[in-house]
Design a protein around this motif. Structure first.
Motif, PDB file in Angstrom:
ATOM      1  N   GLY A 186      -2.082  -3.964  12.183  1.00 49.38           N
ATOM      2  CA  GLY A 186      -3.277  -4.589  12.735  1.00 49.38           C
ATOM      3  C   GLY A 186      -3.293  -6.086  12.497  1.00 49.38           C
ATOM      4  N   VAL A 187      -4.421  -6.690  12.830  1.00 51.91           N
ATOM      5  CA  VAL A 187      -4.642  -8.119  12.604  1.00 51.91           C
ATOM      6  C   VAL A 187      -5.644  -8.245  11.468  1.00 51.91           C
ATOM      7  N   TYR A 188      -5.291  -9.022  10.448  1.00 53.65           N
ATOM      8  CA  TYR A 188      -6.099  -9.094   9.228  1.00 53.65           C
ATOM      9  C   TYR A 188      -6.456 -10.541   8.883  1.00 53.65           C
ATOM     10  N   ALA A 189      -7.677 -10.711   8.397  1.00 51.10           N
ATOM     11  CA  ALA A 189      -8.088 -12.005   7.860  1.00 51.10           C
ATOM     12  C   ALA A 189      -7.585 -12.138   6.430  1.00 51.10           C
ATOM     13  N   PHE A 190      -7.225 -13.351   6.043  1.00 49.72           N
ATOM     14  CA  PHE A 190      -6.771 -13.584   4.669  1.00 49.72           C
ATOM     15  C   PHE A 190      -7.285 -14.922   4.173  1.00 49.72           C
ATOM     16  N   GLN A 191      -7.310 -15.068   2.879  1.00 52.64           N
ATOM     17  CA  GLN A 191      -7.778 -16.298   2.261  1.00 52.64           C
ATOM     18  C   GLN A 191      -6.639 -17.314   2.175  1.00 52.64           C
ATOM     19  N   PRO A 192      -6.936 -18.601   2.306  1.00 52.99           N
ATOM     20  CA  PRO A 192      -5.898 -19.617   2.132  1.00 52.99           C
ATOM     21  C   PRO A 192      -5.187 -19.443   0.797  1.00 52.99           C
ATOM     22  N   GLY A 193      -3.863 -19.552   0.830  1.00 50.96           N
ATOM     23  CA  GLY A 193      -3.072 -19.393  -0.389  1.00 50.96           C
ATOM     24  C   GLY A 193      -2.519 -17.997  -0.566  1.00 50.96           C
ATOM     25  N   ALA A 194      -2.947 -17.035   0.275  1.00 45.24           N
ATOM     26  CA  ALA A 194      -2.419 -15.669   0.178  1.00 45.24           C
ATOM     27  C   ALA A 194      -0.933 -15.668   0.534  1.00 45.24           C
ATOM     28  N   ARG A 195      -0.202 -14.705  -0.028  1.00 42.62           N
ATOM     29  CA  ARG A 195       1.247 -14.659   0.144  1.00 42.62           C
ATOM     30  C   ARG A 195       1.680 -13.548   1.098  1.00 42.62           C
ATOM     31  N   LEU A 196       2.958 -13.552   1.415  1.00 42.44           N
ATOM     32  CA  LEU A 196       3.516 -12.567   2.341  1.00 42.44           C
ATOM     33  C   LEU A 196       3.265 -11.143   1.849  1.00 42.44           C
ATOM     34  N   SER A 197       3.384 -10.912   0.560  1.00 39.57           N
ATOM     35  CA  SER A 197       3.122  -9.578   0.011  1.00 39.57           C
ATOM     36  C   SER A 197       1.683  -9.144   0.254  1.00 39.57           C
ATOM     37  N   THR A 198       0.763 -10.124   0.362  1.00 41.09           N
ATOM     38  CA  THR A 198      -0.629  -9.806   0.650  1.00 41.09           C
ATOM     39  C   THR A 198      -0.766  -9.161   2.023  1.00 41.09           C
ATOM     40  N   ALA A 199       0.027  -9.630   2.988  1.00 41.68           N
ATOM     41  CA  ALA A 199      -0.030  -9.065   4.336  1.00 41.68           C
ATOM     42  C   ALA A 199       0.312  -7.582   4.317  1.00 41.68           C
ATOM     43  N   VAL A 200       1.302  -7.207   3.498  1.00 47.32           N
ATOM     44  CA  VAL A 200       1.678  -5.794   3.379  1.00 47.32           C
ATOM     45  C   VAL A 200       0.547  -5.000   2.747  1.00 47.32           C
ATOM     46  N   ALA A 201      -0.075  -5.577   1.723  1.00 48.77           N
ATOM     47  CA  ALA A 201      -1.187  -4.886   1.054  1.00 48.77           C
ATOM     48  C   ALA A 201      -2.375  -4.716   1.997  1.00 48.77           C
ATOM     49  N   LEU A 202      -2.653  -5.724   2.820  1.00 53.83           N
ATOM     50  CA  LEU A 202      -3.759  -5.629   3.770  1.00 53.83           C
ATOM     51  C   LEU A 202      -3.535  -4.495   4.760  1.00 53.83           C
ATOM     52  N   ALA A 203      -2.270  -4.236   5.079  1.00 53.52           N
ATOM     53  CA  ALA A 203      -1.930  -3.149   6.002  1.00 53.52           C
ATOM     54  C   ALA A 203      -1.758  -1.822   5.273  1.00 53.52           C
ATOM     55  N   SER A 204      -2.270  -1.732   4.046  1.00 54.75           N
ATOM     56  CA  SER A 204      -2.258  -0.513   3.228  1.00 54.75           C
ATOM     57  C   SER A 204      -0.862  -0.069   2.813  1.00 54.75           C
TER      58      SER A 204
END
Length: 240
Positions: A145-163
């Protein structure tokens, strides 16, 4: 014992052995000490960095609040920066905002309101929503999906956002598409190495697209399991 029953038992044993082997996989041990921070140029990582920005420049779609002390009719609790980078405010109209920090915009609005005749304006500008910060996560993740993230978030955060990753994910096949002045660039990452700390975990940029690849062998198992009920492989109740 019927032929179907023998086939069911044989297939069950085969699957049990396969899952036993698959279960041996585990998360790699993290490297103790300083994590990798240098991009690997041959993997297209030149435009990626682990350094978080110390200031934030406003972007189109970001939502801000503009409060003018003791002037409620000139204040806005929420106003969105337009796609052209401007924001429209009472008394002074449409002005540029994208590319400025909140402090710089605050100073600019103060100057413009004073020039328009407001005596000793006191202006406060704050960021209400980093709406420009969206990342697309596709491929072998649990919830693409498409996820909002906070400035400074890392690539691993994108994986976590997608569960997290699916069991069919090939962790070494991680691609990131990023828009640059030269066009859209593609970089390759190894998620297992990021977890281990042996490959940089870069800071995300608004508009990044992350694609996780699929392990062909694991996909075979997944497709097989989906097909099993149709063949009645587990219909062993009739075994004699």
């Amino acid at each position: 014992m019927s032929h179907n029953a023998r086939r069911a038992i044989g297939t069950s044993i085969w699957l049990a052995a396969a899952f036993s082997i698959a279960g041996c996989a585990s998360t790699p041990e993290p490297k103790i000490g300083r994590a990798a921070s240098q991009p690997v140029a041959e993997l297209g990582q030149a435009n990626f960095s682990v350094t978080r920005p110390t200031t934030y420049a406003l972007r189109p779609s970001d939502q801000i609040s503009v409060v003018v002390f003791r002037e409620p009719e000139l204040s806005l609790e929420e106003v969105r920066i337009g796609v052209e980078g401007n924001v429209s405010l009472p008394m002074i109209g449409s002005i540029p905002a994208a590319g400025m920090t909140a402090k710089q915009l605050e100073q600019d609005v103060t100057r413009r309101m004073a020039a328009a005749g407001l005596k000793n304006p006191i202006v406060s500008v704050n960021i209400a929503e980093y709406a420009s910060h969206l990342v697309t996560v596709e491929g072998a993740v649990d919830k693409p999906g498409v996820y909002a993230f906070q400035p400074g978030a890392r690539l691993s955060t994108a994986v976590a956002l997608a569960s997290g990753l699916k069991r069919t994910t090939k962790e070494s096949q991680m691609a990131v598409f990023r828009e640059t002045p030269e066009g859209i660039m593609i970089a390759k990452f190894d998620y297992a190495q990021i977890q281990q700390g042996t490959m940089l975990d870069p800071v995300l940029e608004p508009g990044d697209r992350v694609v996780m690849g699929t392990d062909g062998l694991s996909q075979f198992w997944e497709d097989l399991l989906k097909a099993l009920p149709a063949f009645g492989v587990f219909a062993v109740a009739g075994i004699q």
